[in-house]
Design an enzyme around this catalytic site. Sequence first.
Site, PDB file in Angstrom:
ATOM      1  N   GLU A 104       3.665   5.451   1.914  1.00 48.17           N
ATOM      2  CA  GLU A 104       4.290   4.198   2.327  1.00 48.17           C
ATOM      3  C   GLU A 104       4.103   3.198   1.202  1.00 48.17           C
ATOM      4  O   GLU A 104       3.141   3.286   0.429  1.00 48.17           O
ATOM      5  CB  GLU A 104       3.722   3.687   3.647  1.00 48.17           C
ATOM      6  CG  GLU A 104       2.253   3.424   3.628  1.00 48.17           C
ATOM      7  CD  GLU A 104       1.715   3.104   5.010  1.00 48.17           C
ATOM      8  OE1 GLU A 104       0.879   2.193   5.102  1.00 48.17           O
ATOM      9  OE2 GLU A 104       2.105   3.761   5.981  1.00 48.17           O
ATOM     10  N   TYR A 116       9.481   6.146  -6.640  1.00 45.72           N
ATOM     11  CA  TYR A 116       9.362   7.192  -5.631  1.00 45.72           C
ATOM     12  C   TYR A 116      10.725   7.802  -5.323  1.00 45.72           C
ATOM     13  O   TYR A 116      10.862   9.025  -5.229  1.00 45.72           O
ATOM     14  CB  TYR A 116       8.727   6.655  -4.351  1.00 45.72           C
ATOM     15  CG  TYR A 116       7.336   6.087  -4.523  1.00 45.72           C
ATOM     16  CD1 TYR A 116       6.426   6.645  -5.404  1.00 45.72           C
ATOM     17  CD2 TYR A 116       6.925   4.978  -3.797  1.00 45.72           C
ATOM     18  CE1 TYR A 116       5.158   6.126  -5.561  1.00 45.72           C
ATOM     19  CE2 TYR A 116       5.654   4.448  -3.941  1.00 45.72           C
ATOM     20  CZ  TYR A 116       4.778   5.024  -4.825  1.00 45.72           C
ATOM     21  OH  TYR A 116       3.518   4.505  -4.972  1.00 45.72           O
TER      22      TYR A 116
END
Length: 148
Positions: A104, A116
Amino acid sequence: MSLTILPLNENHLDQVWLIEKQAHSHPWSNKMIRDVNSRGACHHVLVEGEQILGYFYAQNIVGEVTLLNIAVNPMYQGKGYGRKLIDAFIEMCESLGAESAWLEVRESNAKAFDLYESMGFNEVDRRRNYYPTTNGKEDAIIMSYIFF
């Protein structure tokens, strides 16, 4: 000198703690940084010689690996070391036979989100008002990487 990814050990903890305090607006506690033997722990450092440039903390629970924390020393940011750490994280997941990887990221951390995403992670959900900020809260973007 060459860059190396090594399993994190007790000798790395002082440098990791310094980076943690410098790199994060809301750093983990020193106690959390020093808890290297938690269930499923697979933590690593990126080193050049004796210098730690960055690290990640991860947890492998029954083939599902979660990236818990990652940081690059602010003096070395912008040089591709974050990408090297994520590469190492993905390689580690593959070597463990993981089915999926999870992380996260703060919604305000666009650089990390873009990294990411460029590495194959996909946004799957959000935790609303999850992270503290200096003037309130912000969402956590939950991302996953599925291994085939």
